[in-house]
Motif scaffolding. Structure first.
Motif, PDB file in Angstrom:
ATOM      1  N   UNK A  39     -14.204 -34.915  52.198  1.00  9.95           N
ATOM      2  CA  UNK A  39     -15.406 -34.264  53.162  1.00  9.95           C
ATOM      3  C   UNK A  39     -16.493 -33.565  52.546  1.00  9.95           C
ATOM      4  N   UNK A  40     -16.305 -32.839  51.504  1.00  7.60           N
ATOM      5  CA  UNK A  40     -17.448 -32.040  50.941  1.00  7.60           C
ATOM      6  C   UNK A  40     -18.247 -33.305  50.242  1.00  7.60           C
ATOM      7  N   UNK A  41     -17.921 -34.256  49.583  1.00 17.06           N
ATOM      8  CA  UNK A  41     -18.806 -35.151  48.949  1.00 17.06           C
ATOM      9  C   UNK A  41     -19.462 -36.033  50.139  1.00 17.06           C
TER      10      UNK A  41
ATOM     11  N   UNK B  67       0.574 -21.365  46.615  1.00 18.06           N
ATOM     12  CA  UNK B  67      -0.339 -22.903  46.735  1.00 18.06           C
ATOM     13  C   UNK B  67      -1.705 -22.421  46.398  1.00 18.06           C
ATOM     14  N   UNK B  68      -2.300 -21.219  46.117  1.00 16.31           N
ATOM     15  CA  UNK B  68      -3.688 -21.058  45.877  1.00 16.31           C
ATOM     16  C   UNK B  68      -4.702 -20.773  47.042  1.00 16.31           C
ATOM     17  N   UNK B  69      -4.134 -21.103  48.044  1.00 13.54           N
ATOM     18  CA  UNK B  69      -5.178 -21.295  49.141  1.00 13.54           C
ATOM     19  C   UNK B  69      -5.696 -20.211  49.620  1.00 13.54           C
TER      20      UNK B  69
ATOM     21  N   UNK C  18      -1.633 -42.177  52.452  1.00 16.48           N
ATOM     22  CA  UNK C  18      -2.036 -41.014  53.069  1.00 16.48           C
ATOM     23  C   UNK C  18      -3.031 -40.125  52.388  1.00 16.48           C
ATOM     24  N   UNK C  19      -4.241 -39.525  52.881  1.00 18.36           N
ATOM     25  CA  UNK C  19      -4.896 -38.765  52.025  1.00 18.36           C
ATOM     26  C   UNK C  19      -4.596 -37.189  52.381  1.00 18.36           C
ATOM     27  N   UNK C  20      -4.199 -36.457  51.523  1.00 18.54           N
ATOM     28  CA  UNK C  20      -3.513 -35.186  51.774  1.00 18.54           C
ATOM     29  C   UNK C  20      -4.573 -34.091  51.820  1.00 18.54           C
ATOM     30  N   UNK C  21      -4.458 -33.127  52.446  1.00 21.82           N
ATOM     31  CA  UNK C  21      -5.365 -32.193  52.908  1.00 21.82           C
ATOM     32  C   UNK C  21      -6.176 -31.844  51.428  1.00 21.82           C
ATOM     33  N   UNK C  22      -5.598 -31.593  50.115  1.00 15.44           N
ATOM     34  CA  UNK C  22      -6.422 -31.159  49.155  1.00 15.44           C
ATOM     35  C   UNK C  22      -7.660 -32.177  48.807  1.00 15.44           C
ATOM     36  N   UNK C  23      -7.052 -33.528  48.787  1.00 16.37           N
ATOM     37  CA  UNK C  23      -7.859 -34.711  48.482  1.00 16.37           C
ATOM     38  C   UNK C  23      -9.277 -34.831  49.629  1.00 16.37           C
TER      39      UNK C  23
ATOM     40  N   UNK D  33     -17.059 -32.889  37.881  1.00 17.26           N
ATOM     41  CA  UNK D  33     -18.290 -32.460  38.533  1.00 17.26           C
ATOM     42  C   UNK D  33     -18.207 -31.818  39.920  1.00 17.26           C
ATOM     43  N   UNK D  34     -16.654 -31.906  40.146  1.00 20.74           N
ATOM     44  CA  UNK D  34     -16.261 -31.445  41.692  1.00 20.74           C
ATOM     45  C   UNK D  34     -16.107 -29.816  41.557  1.00 20.74           C
ATOM     46  N   UNK D  35     -17.067 -29.190  42.158  1.00 22.20           N
ATOM     47  CA  UNK D  35     -16.966 -27.584  41.901  1.00 22.20           C
ATOM     48  C   UNK D  35     -15.971 -27.330  42.999  1.00 22.20           C
ATOM     49  N   UNK D  36     -15.036 -26.370  42.751  1.00 18.00           N
ATOM     50  CA  UNK D  36     -14.205 -25.773  43.740  1.00 18.00           C
ATOM     51  C   UNK D  36     -15.011 -24.787  44.641  1.00 18.00           C
ATOM     52  N   UNK D  37     -15.031 -25.150  45.911  1.00 17.78           N
ATOM     53  CA  UNK D  37     -15.688 -24.323  46.939  1.00 17.78           C
ATOM     54  C   UNK D  37     -15.215 -22.979  46.907  1.00 17.78           C
ATOM     55  N   UNK D  38     -16.019 -22.079  47.002  1.00 23.37           N
ATOM     56  CA  UNK D  38     -15.323 -20.753  46.784  1.00 23.37           C
ATOM     57  C   UNK D  38     -14.571 -20.295  47.951  1.00 23.37           C
ATOM     58  N   UNK D  39     -13.232 -20.267  47.510  1.00 26.24           N
ATOM     59  CA  UNK D  39     -12.006 -19.995  48.558  1.00 26.24           C
ATOM     60  C   UNK D  39     -12.277 -18.654  49.383  1.00 26.24           C
ATOM     61  N   UNK D  40     -12.172 -18.662  50.449  1.00 22.55           N
ATOM     62  CA  UNK D  40     -12.264 -17.069  51.174  1.00 22.55           C
ATOM     63  C   UNK D  40     -11.418 -17.014  52.219  1.00 22.55           C
ATOM     64  N   UNK D  41     -10.435 -17.860  52.099  1.00 22.06           N
ATOM     65  CA  UNK D  41      -9.304 -17.659  53.172  1.00 22.06           C
ATOM     66  C   UNK D  41      -8.513 -16.496  53.236  1.00 22.06           C
ATOM     67  N   UNK D  42      -7.825 -16.212  54.199  1.00 18.53           N
ATOM     68  CA  UNK D  42      -7.134 -15.046  54.368  1.00 18.53           C
ATOM     69  C   UNK D  42      -5.845 -15.345  55.077  1.00 18.53           C
ATOM     70  N   UNK D  43      -4.654 -14.730  54.553  1.00 24.57           N
ATOM     71  CA  UNK D  43      -3.450 -14.451  55.121  1.00 24.57           C
ATOM     72  C   UNK D  43      -2.999 -13.412  55.591  1.00 24.57           C
ATOM     73  N   UNK D  44      -2.530 -13.242  56.824  1.00 29.38           N
ATOM     74  CA  UNK D  44      -2.164 -12.019  57.618  1.00 29.38           C
ATOM     75  C   UNK D  44      -0.824 -11.965  57.863  1.00 29.38           C
TER      76      UNK D  44
END
Lengths: 217, 421
Positions: free
Chosen positions: B26-28, B382-384, B16-21, B330-341
């Motif tokens: 997909x970014x690559x 989880x840091x999301x 299984x390829x879990x969401x983080x991976x 070389x993998x830059x963390x994409x700027x996380x802009x997610x919101x939890x309400x």
């Protein structure tokens, strides 16, 4: 630290391998002393040694966990790993042989005709399978982990495939060689990618070994 | 953790390829697609399984044993594709009328019944392209240039691309006057990278001592542009000279793209001779004991499907590329802009706030039960999420918690966009 990583087989070849490395001017003093270490870095030569069981050396190389390895051709034939075979080091010579009991030599052929199958005991099941497939002979291969020569004596198998260097063990057990399958000796192997990425270092090492080999002849 | 071991897991060599991976992958992939598309390549999607006879064509023979084969209800022998080049060759031959060029790319799972390797198990993803039509060195250069640009675009720092030419050695072997069987045997040993066996084989045969040492020297010819000059000394036959000319033209084209510095010429790159017909390349990265990718020219493949167009292409192992990028940092963390309400009093307020934020183009998750900030703790850990929003008093008053900065702000839904930056 971008040292050349060399995996050495800790087994029958080990002493002679150290002798060869010593001869080409490598510092092997520490390898000689401590036999329990699994990794050893020699800064002077810019080499990291990995000490592994012979059957694991090709795996280390295939995965690139080590760049170079020194291991017997017998192990290479059995493990069938994808490695670059660079050089025959000409020591640790032995031979894969097919053998049977002296007095039952003819009986084996007869039983093959009659039963259509021979039982063969061996430690090297891949080598055995490849050999018999090529010959078109149907066999039942029985895997043993040692003392293979015992198998025909106690009636476990009609034939064996084993390594023989002097032939003494075979003779002691009243076995005769029916066929020589392949000649084996120590080989220098490399990981495909390491060979390209560390081309200069590996070829430098290779040249040193070749020079010594020539002098030995 | 929800580990439940009472159910059987996946078959050997699948995972299984879990969401983080998956997100990273997909970014690559996205970056690679962008490069391919900027050169005019268009995606092609072919069936996951095909008729076995098509996949196992002359050139695909080497893959025969590695294919997953099965029968359908009509008793037709099928196989899962072990690579993408043959299916594309089939599709192009059958469906694209001889247009001048076809530029096609793919990103797809392939399947091989092989012992597991690093970043390559029984199912793995390949991404690559095919340039169909065009035999000139400019075509070779284009494929190589897209490959090099792709590796740069994903941010791979440490890599090497080796470029060989199958015809050079081939031409030389043909001039030595040895039998075609012996040539085949030599090629096979080279493909298996068995130099000991090679030395023994040429020792036992009718080659002149000079030719013997030449063969061994040719396969260790490796270097920058000057190695092409060096190679000229070995032979003057037409086929080999043509091969050298091809490489030096290729070099000139790469210079136009300012990419020549990444290339190392290497006459030791030997792959299946029945498949490749000219230039051939391999991608290496340190600490990855296996090829990151490979490619080359295979002018005869399409002819097996009745099309005579030449072709050139490459494939990269996406998982291996991912591993290398990770290792090289070389993998830059994409700027996380997610919101939890969330809302403690009325989840309708949370849902409504979330909708408004989504309309502003934010990615928003809602807590679907009345909840407090503390109760959201495990989700937040989880840091999301960049922000957690309490919508109890929405829309007039909104509490914004900035997770990274550990700050609390009060705003209202009408002006919230300015706060979320």
């Amino acid at each position: 630290m971008n040292y050349l990583k060399i995996a050495l087989a800790k087994g029958a070849l080990f002493e002679e391998t150290l002798g060869l490395l010593d001869e080409v001017g490598m510092d092997v003093s520490e390898l000689k002393i401590d036999s329990r270490k699994l990794r050893l870095v020699v800064d002077k030569d810019k080499i990291e040694y990995i000490l592994a069981r012979p059957f694991d050396v090709p795996t280390f190389i295939e995965y690139g966990a080590a760049d170079l390895g020194i291991v017997g051709k017998d192990v290479l034939m059995e493990t069938k790993k994808k490695v670059f075979e660079l050089l025959d080091l000409n020591y640790g010579k032995c031979c894969f042989v097919l053998a049977a009991l002296r007095k039952e030599k003819n009986k084996v052929e007869e039983s093959y005709r009659y039963l259509g199958q021979i039982r063969v005991a061996t430690k090297y099941t891949n080598v055995a399978e490849d050999y018999f497939t090529e010959k078109g002979i149907q066999t039942e291969i029985i895997k043993l982990h040692g003392s293979v020569e015992l198998a025909p004596v106690v009636g476990l198998a009609e034939e064996i495939i084993d390594l023989s260097s002097t032939g003494k063990t075979l003779a002691d057990n009243n076995l005769v060689v029916l066929d020589e399958i392949a000649r084996c000796s120590a080989r220098l192997i490399a990981n495909h990618v390491s060979y390209k990425i560390k081309f200069k270092e590996i070829n430098g090492f290779l040249d040193k070994l070749k020079r010594t080999k020539r002098e030995l002849r | 953790m929800g580990a439940n071991n009472s159910y059987p897991s996946v078959p050997r060599g699948l995972r299984d390829i879990m969401p983080i991976e998956a997100e990273e992958r997909r970014q690559i992939e996205k970056k690679l697609r962008r490069v391919f598309e900027s050169w005019g390549y268009r995606e092609i999607i072919t069936p996951t399984f095909e008729l076995f006879e098509n996949l196992a064509s002359e050139a695909g023979k080497m893959m025969e044993d590695e294919m997953f084969k099965f029968f359908d209800r009509d008793g037709v022998l099928l196989a899962l594709r072990p690579e993408m080049t043959t299916p594309i060759a089939r599709a192009v031959s059958q469906r694209i009328e001889n247009s001048c060029f076809s530029r096609l790319y793919y990103s797809a799972s392939v399947f091989r019944e092989e012992p597991p390797q690093r970043g390559q198990q029984r199912e793995f993803q390949q991404i690559g392209l095919e340039l169909i039509g065009g035999r000139s060195p400019a075509a070779d250069a284009e494929v190589l240039a897209v490959l090099l640009e792709s590796l740069q675009a994903v941010g791979l720092k440490d890599f090497q691309v080796g470029v060989g030419q199958i015809d050079f050695l081939q031409g030389f072997l043909e001039t030595t006057g040895i039998s075609s069987e012996l040539i085949k045997e030599i090629q096979l040993l080279l493909v298996k990278k068995d130099l000991v066996g090679l030395e023994r084989t040429i020792e036992d045969n009718s080659l002149s001592p000079e030719d013997k040492s030449k063969i061994l020297e040719i396969i260790s010819l490796r270097g920058r542009k000057d190695i092409l000059e060096e190679a000229k000394k070995y032979t003057t036959n037409a086929k080999s000279c043509e091969a050298l000319k091809n490489l030096s033209d290729l070099y000139e084209f790469l210079k136009l793209f300012d990419l020549e510095k990444f290339v190392i010429f290497d006459f030791g790159i030997i792959q299946n001779f029945d498949y490749y017909t000219g230039v051939i390349f391999e991608v290496y990265a340190p600490n990855m004991g296996f090829l990151l990718g490979s490619g080359g020219r295979y002018d005869l493949l399409l002819s097996e499907f009745g099309d005579n167009r030449p072709a050139c292409g490459f494939a990269l192992g996406l998982e291996r590329l991912h591993i290398c990028l990770n290792e090289q940092g070389a993998l830059k963390k994409e700027n996380c802009k997610k919101i939890l309400v969330y809302s403690d009093v009325d989840i309708k307020k949370a849902l409504m706030t979330a909708k408004t934020l989504r309309d502003m183009d934010f990615c928003v998750e809602t807590v679907l039960e009345p909840s407090t900030l503390d109760a959201c703790g495990s989700l937040v850990k989880e840091g999301r999420f960049k922000w957690v929003i309490n919508a109890d008093e929405a829309p007039e008053q909104i509490e914004i918690f900035d997770i990274e900065k550990n700050l609390k702000k009060i705003s209202s839904l009408s002006v919230i966009e300015g706060e979320l930056i």
